[in-house]
Design a protein around this motif. Structure first.
Motif, mmCIF file in Angstrom:
data_model
loop_
_atom_site.group_PDB
_atom_site.id
_atom_site.type_symbol
_atom_site.label_atom_id
_atom_site.label_comp_id
_atom_site.label_asym_id
_atom_site.label_seq_id
_atom_site.Cartn_x
_atom_site.Cartn_y
_atom_site.Cartn_z
ATOM 1 N N GLU A 51 53.586 -38.008 106.383
ATOM 2 C CA GLU A 51 52.387 -37.187 106.168
ATOM 3 C C GLU A 51 51.344 -37.680 107.174
ATOM 4 O OE1 GLU A 51 51.085 -37.042 102.086
ATOM 5 O OE2 GLU A 51 49.010 -36.590 102.637
ATOM 6 N N HIS A 52 50.425 -36.789 107.582
ATOM 7 C CA HIS A 52 49.388 -37.242 108.504
ATOM 8 C C HIS A 52 48.084 -36.498 108.265
ATOM 9 C CE1 HIS A 52 50.385 -33.504 110.511
ATOM 10 N NE2 HIS A 52 49.551 -33.725 111.492
ATOM 11 N N TYR A 53 47.021 -36.949 108.875
ATOM 12 C CA TYR A 53 45.700 -36.316 108.805
ATOM 13 C C TYR A 53 45.560 -35.553 110.118
ATOM 14 C CZ TYR A 53 40.493 -36.291 108.393
ATOM 15 O OH TYR A 53 39.158 -35.960 108.307
ATOM 16 N N MET A 56 42.801 -35.990 112.734
ATOM 17 C CA MET A 56 42.474 -37.361 113.148
ATOM 18 C C MET A 56 43.581 -38.054 113.940
ATOM 19 S SD MET A 56 41.120 -40.425 110.689
ATOM 20 C CE MET A 56 40.984 -42.106 111.279
ATOM 21 N N TRP A 123 51.309 -41.593 106.822
ATOM 22 C CA TRP A 123 51.780 -42.257 105.608
ATOM 23 C C TRP A 123 53.240 -41.880 105.386
ATOM 24 C CZ3 TRP A 123 47.258 -39.705 106.294
ATOM 25 C CH2 TRP A 123 46.110 -40.512 106.281
ATOM 26 N N LYS A 125 56.711 -41.693 103.177
ATOM 27 C CA LYS A 125 57.262 -41.625 101.822
ATOM 28 C C LYS A 125 58.781 -41.642 101.944
ATOM 29 C CE LYS A 125 56.708 -39.151 97.493
ATOM 30 N NZ LYS A 125 56.182 -37.952 96.840
ATOM 31 N N TRP A 134 56.196 -44.263 98.002
ATOM 32 C CA TRP A 134 55.359 -44.398 99.182
ATOM 33 C C TRP A 134 55.544 -45.800 99.754
ATOM 34 C CZ3 TRP A 134 52.856 -40.404 101.368
ATOM 35 C CH2 TRP A 134 52.664 -39.260 100.589
ATOM 36 N N LEU B 5 38.629 -34.905 101.795
ATOM 37 C CA LEU B 5 40.082 -34.786 101.869
ATOM 38 C C LEU B 5 40.736 -36.050 101.316
ATOM 39 C CD1 LEU B 5 40.351 -33.455 105.538
ATOM 40 C CD2 LEU B 5 40.195 -32.108 103.441
ATOM 41 N N PHE B 6 41.912 -35.880 100.759
ATOM 42 C CA PHE B 6 42.687 -37.011 100.233
ATOM 43 C C PHE B 6 44.074 -36.959 100.840
ATOM 44 C CE2 PHE B 6 39.503 -38.020 97.115
ATOM 45 C CZ PHE B 6 38.943 -36.800 96.776
ATOM 46 N N PHE B 7 44.646 -38.132 101.142
ATOM 47 C CA PHE B 7 45.970 -38.168 101.752
ATOM 48 C C PHE B 7 46.869 -39.189 101.072
ATOM 49 C CE2 PHE B 7 45.373 -35.340 105.260
ATOM 50 C CZ PHE B 7 44.012 -35.399 105.537
ATOM 51 N N GLY B 8 48.161 -39.044 101.332
ATOM 52 C CA GLY B 8 49.158 -40.026 100.905
ATOM 53 C C GLY B 8 49.253 -40.136 99.395
ATOM 54 N N LYS B 9 49.499 -41.372 98.960
ATOM 55 C CA LYS B 9 49.703 -41.632 97.532
ATOM 56 C C LYS B 9 48.473 -41.232 96.703
ATOM 57 C CE LYS B 9 51.375 -45.488 94.724
ATOM 58 N NZ LYS B 9 51.745 -46.935 94.785
ATOM 59 N N ARG B 11 46.356 -38.687 97.306
ATOM 60 C CA ARG B 11 46.428 -37.224 97.171
ATOM 61 C C ARG B 11 47.429 -36.853 96.084
ATOM 62 N NH1 ARG B 11 50.327 -34.383 98.205
ATOM 63 N NH2 ARG B 11 51.359 -35.894 99.563
ATOM 64 N N GLU B 12 48.561 -37.521 96.107
ATOM 65 C CA GLU B 12 49.620 -37.194 95.154
ATOM 66 C C GLU B 12 49.190 -37.549 93.727
ATOM 67 O OE1 GLU B 12 53.488 -39.470 94.884
ATOM 68 O OE2 GLU B 12 54.133 -37.675 95.967
ATOM 69 N N ALA B 55 37.292 -42.138 106.296
ATOM 70 C CA ALA B 55 36.930 -41.648 107.625
ATOM 71 C C ALA B 55 35.857 -40.581 107.448
ATOM 72 C CB ALA B 55 38.145 -41.069 108.340
ATOM 73 N N ALA B 74 37.309 -38.260 104.546
ATOM 74 C CA ALA B 74 38.688 -38.389 104.094
ATOM 75 C C ALA B 74 38.871 -39.754 103.448
ATOM 76 C CB ALA B 74 39.656 -38.221 105.254
ATOM 77 N N PHE B 76 41.957 -42.360 101.923
ATOM 78 C CA PHE B 76 43.408 -42.530 101.991
ATOM 79 C C PHE B 76 43.798 -43.998 101.819
ATOM 80 C CE2 PHE B 76 42.397 -43.868 106.275
ATOM 81 C CZ PHE B 76 41.502 -42.918 106.760
#
Lengths: 150, 82
Positions: A51-53, A56, A123, A125, A134, B5-9, B11-12, B55, B74, B76
């Protein structure tokens, strides 16, 4: 400078050729390729999802490459990082650097990977035989950046 | 309004990749985190005691950084690329 965040695979030979093309002043090319391996923290990996942003990632990778170029006398730099679902043995990341002499190329390539591991917004997984999880940040990667402190 | 924004674990776990918050004046990230918490429900424990990385407008920042209307923030977990 070539920076790419992409789902599709890359060809190492093509990237090497692009780095050395018309590069008469560079005597050294150093490249690194990261792969999806089968075992991590005791679990068998079946696949990996990156996964990525989006807004950014390229900005962060460009900043890392720019820092490397300011620190060492380099010719070309290529950073490619894949996203999405990857199978075992697939290529994840490519870093390639050229310079007049090998010391700068080796150091810059390592530097770029060390900073990417700490600052690039991706990130992982893992899908394992027992479910999904993760990947946790490894403190070894943070420690690795200390060697570059001046 | 700011876009969060939220990412990765993170976000999940939150089942949320994006949130829009109305703010009328600049605030720092600690204050923003408190605003998010104040939404209640699943947000009341959204950090679960672990401060995420942050960020602002696609540049990693510290939590004393200011956010103003129109910014993108964001949150994360530590990154695991490469």
């Amino acid at each position: 400078m070539k920076i790419s965040v992409q789902a599709h695979n890359f060809n190492i030979a093509d990237e090497h050729r692009a780095l050395t093309k018309s590069c008469t002043s560079s005597g050294a090319v150093v490249t690194f390729t990261g792969l999806v391996r089968d075992l991590n923290q005791g679990n068998q990996i079946q696949s990996l999802t990156l996964e990525h942003y989006p807004a950014m990632t390229e900005k962060a990778l460009t900043a890392i490459a720019t820092t490397a170029k300011q620190r060492w006398p380099l010719g070309k730099i290529t950073i490619i990082h894949r996203i999405g679902q990857l199978a075992l043995t697939e290529q994840i990341v490519f870093v390639g650097v050229t310079s007049r002499h090998r010391e700068a190329a080796f150091d810059a390539c390592q530097f770029i990977m060390d900073l990417l591991k700490n600052h690039a917004p991706f990130w992982k997984k893992e899908t394992t035989s027992t479910g999904e999880r993760w990947v946790e940040f490894n403190d070894k990667d943070k420690q690795a950046t200390k060697r570059w402190e001046k | 309004m700011i876009r969060v924004l939220f990412f990765g674990k993170l976000r999940e776990r939150l089942h949320c990749s994006e949130l829009n918050l109305a703010i009328e004046q600049p605030l720092n990230l600690n204050e923003l985190c408190e605003c998010i918490t104040q939404q209640g429900g699943k947000w009341s424990q959204w950090m679960q005691g672990n401060k995420p990385l942050a960020a602002i407008n696609q540049t990693m920042v510290s939590f004393d950084s200011q956010v103003k209307p129109g910014d993108e923030v964001a949150f994360f977990p530590p990154v695991t690329g490469g």
